[in-house]
Design an enzyme around this catalytic site. Structure first.
Site, PDB file in Angstrom:
ATOM      1  N   ILE A   1     -61.999 -12.085  -5.285  1.00 49.55           N
ATOM      2  CA  ILE A   1     -60.950 -11.592  -6.212  1.00 49.55           C
ATOM      3  C   ILE A   1     -60.520 -10.155  -5.743  1.00 49.55           C
ATOM      4  O   ILE A   1     -61.471  -9.071  -5.240  1.00 49.55           O
ATOM      5  CB  ILE A   1     -61.865 -11.339  -7.586  1.00 49.55           C
ATOM      6  CG1 ILE A   1     -62.262 -12.750  -7.879  1.00 49.55           C
ATOM      7  CG2 ILE A   1     -60.529 -10.898  -8.657  1.00 49.55           C
ATOM      8  CD1 ILE A   1     -61.165 -13.688  -8.093  1.00 49.55           C
ATOM      9  N   LYS A   2     -59.340  -9.944  -5.623  1.00 48.53           N
ATOM     10  CA  LYS A   2     -58.941  -8.607  -4.931  1.00 48.53           C
ATOM     11  C   LYS A   2     -58.826  -7.453  -6.215  1.00 48.53           C
ATOM     12  O   LYS A   2     -58.338  -7.810  -6.960  1.00 48.53           O
ATOM     13  CB  LYS A   2     -57.659  -8.600  -4.237  1.00 48.53           C
ATOM     14  CG  LYS A   2     -57.608  -9.553  -3.068  1.00 48.53           C
ATOM     15  CD  LYS A   2     -56.223  -9.535  -2.386  1.00 48.53           C
ATOM     16  CE  LYS A   2     -55.930  -8.727  -1.456  1.00 48.53           C
ATOM     17  NZ  LYS A   2     -54.614  -8.496  -0.829  1.00 48.53           N
ATOM     18  N   ILE A   3     -59.460  -6.274  -6.097  1.00 46.77           N
ATOM     19  CA  ILE A   3     -59.591  -5.238  -6.822  1.00 46.77           C
ATOM     20  C   ILE A   3     -59.119  -4.120  -6.052  1.00 46.77           C
ATOM     21  O   ILE A   3     -59.643  -3.824  -4.915  1.00 46.77           O
ATOM     22  CB  ILE A   3     -60.697  -4.880  -7.468  1.00 46.77           C
ATOM     23  CG1 ILE A   3     -61.246  -6.449  -8.217  1.00 46.77           C
ATOM     24  CG2 ILE A   3     -60.877  -3.526  -8.246  1.00 46.77           C
ATOM     25  CD1 ILE A   3     -62.777  -6.188  -8.712  1.00 46.77           C
TER      26      ILE A   3
ATOM     27  N   ILE B   1     -57.179 -13.447  -3.925  1.00 49.16           N
ATOM     28  CA  ILE B   1     -56.143 -13.264  -4.999  1.00 49.16           C
ATOM     29  C   ILE B   1     -56.585 -12.337  -5.862  1.00 49.16           C
ATOM     30  O   ILE B   1     -57.606 -11.967  -6.080  1.00 49.16           O
ATOM     31  CB  ILE B   1     -56.269 -14.660  -6.157  1.00 49.16           C
ATOM     32  CG1 ILE B   1     -55.054 -14.661  -7.178  1.00 49.16           C
ATOM     33  CG2 ILE B   1     -57.638 -14.863  -6.774  1.00 49.16           C
ATOM     34  CD1 ILE B   1     -54.853 -15.711  -7.811  1.00 49.16           C
TER      35      ILE B   1
ATOM     36  N   THR C   1     -53.875 -13.080  -0.182  1.00 50.51           N
ATOM     37  CA  THR C   1     -52.502 -13.028  -0.732  1.00 50.51           C
ATOM     38  C   THR C   1     -52.473 -11.621  -1.460  1.00 50.51           C
ATOM     39  O   THR C   1     -53.231 -10.848  -1.707  1.00 50.51           O
ATOM     40  CB  THR C   1     -52.460 -14.045  -1.747  1.00 50.51           C
ATOM     41  OG1 THR C   1     -53.499 -13.945  -2.834  1.00 50.51           O
ATOM     42  CG2 THR C   1     -52.667 -15.561  -1.237  1.00 50.51           C
TER      43      THR C   1
END
Length: 372
Positions: free
Chosen positions: A139-141, A108, A44
């Site tokens: 977790i998207k960074i 996300i 996403t």
């Protein structure tokens, strides 16, 4: 319909869907794609959530409840998006279990407004991992300069990460360095490295969009002959860098303690130029231990007429270097292009997030109960 997708999977390419909405979850569509189309993960981003939530389909009751509680718009968005990610993660849990945690993942993203703030990105990543509370979350960074130390810190805390918005080979090497440093921190803290996973999202189609535009400006036959080649060359050379880093002594020392390789993930794989075949960034980027996250149209095109002919990456390194060199010789600056794309990527996600804030705030006001 899915033979090509099965062949792609058999070649070591994990097929992830680059989309999520509540309707996709509740209708059974996501489960169907997992069952019938070899989909083993979901990504996403702020633009995807902006589109899903602004459509309103399936969100009305939760929005009404949030309005009744008088939550802030920021809290409302996080409650809504983490609920979708949590439900998608539950649907994908059997895939996660079957693949020992490699796939069955849902990503996300941290608030894109924090892309240039290391400490806030770390805090947000920890909060998101806690909020979703599913082991199969990533977790998207973003791979900004400020994002790199955040990646190390978050991995070091045992949180699995999808590093996003990677455009350049140099930045990709910095991302892999940040991952290895994070694993070393996790090891020093006594964490189980086998439970930490990561992918590095290397963006593809946007590179062609920008370089093709500049090739058109050059206008020569030589320039036109290079159109549609730079993005593939860039991604293929990224895979060469991946092979180099994950066969190093530093990596081998971590692997002995159970560490997982950070897989390259091909992102932005929907073709932007209708002159190109619609499966270009799938069939020409087949290599073992990669992920290709596709919008649904690209997934369907690959299923329908994708020609999977085996590895289309590892024999191309010299040709790929020659193609990027040829672009540079025409006066097109690689460094300028990739920095522009990174800046634009952050700006686009921030704009989508701001649009989402505005539309959600309007809905909360519309649904707020009138005071008696």
């Amino acid at each position: 319909m899915t033979d090509a997708l099965k062949r792609l999977s058999d070649e070591g390419v994990a097929i992830w869907l680059d989309d999520l909405s509540r309707k996709r979850i509740t209708s059974g569509n996501l489960a169907e794609l997992i069952d019938q189309s070899h989909v083993v993960g979901v990504t996403t981003n702020p633009s995807i959530f902006q589109k899903a939530i602004s459509s309103g389909d399936g969100y009305e009751q939760q929005l009404a409840d949030l309005a009744t509680r008088k939550v802030t718009v920021d809290e409302a968005i996080r409650m809504i998006t983490t609920a979708d990610v949590r439900d998608a993660a539950d649907i994908l849990r059997p895939v996660y279990d079957r693949t020992d945690g490699q796939d069955g993942r849902v990503s996300i993203e941290v608030d894109p407004r924090l892309a240039h703030n290391t400490a806030a990105t770390i805090a947000e990543a920890k909060q998101l991992a806690w909020l979703v509370d599913r082991p199969n979350t990533l977790i998207k960074i973003p791979a900004t300069k400020a994002g790199l130390p955040a990646i190390t810190e978050v991995i070091g805390k045992g949180i699995s990460v999808n590093v996003t918005l990677i455009f350049s080979l140099e930045r990709y090497r910095e991302v892999m360095e940040a991952y290895l440093a994070g694993l070393e921190k996790a090891k020093a803290a006594g964490l189980d490295l086998s439970l930490i996973h990561s992918v590095a999202s290397f963006f593809v189609s946007r590179v062609d969009s920008e370089i093709d535009k500049r090739l058109d400006s050059v206008g020569t036959d030589e320039a036109k002959a290079l159109k549609g080649k730079a993005a593939l060359a860039n991604a293929r050379l990224a895979y060469e860098a991946y092979e180099e880093v994950f066969s190093s002594d530093r990596w081998n020392a971590l692997e002995k303690h159970g560490a997982n390789k950070q897989r390259p993930l091909w992102a932005s794989t929907g073709v932007k130029d209708p002159a190109y075949k619609d499966t270009l960034y799938v069939v020409d980027l087949v290599a073992p231990n990669t992920v290709n996250t596709m919008p649904e149209a690209t997934l369907e095109a690959t299923a329908d007429h994708g020609e999977i002919t085996g590895d289309t990456v590892r024999a191309t390194y010299d040709q790929s270097r020659a193609e990027l060199d040829a672009v540079a010789k025409l006066g097109i600056s690689y460094d300028d292009v990739v920095q522009l794309l990174e800046d634009e990527g952050v700006e686009k996600f921030e704009a989508s997030w701001n649009d989402l804030l505005k539309s959600t705030e309007a809905e909360l006001q519309r649904l707020a109960p009138t005071e008696a």
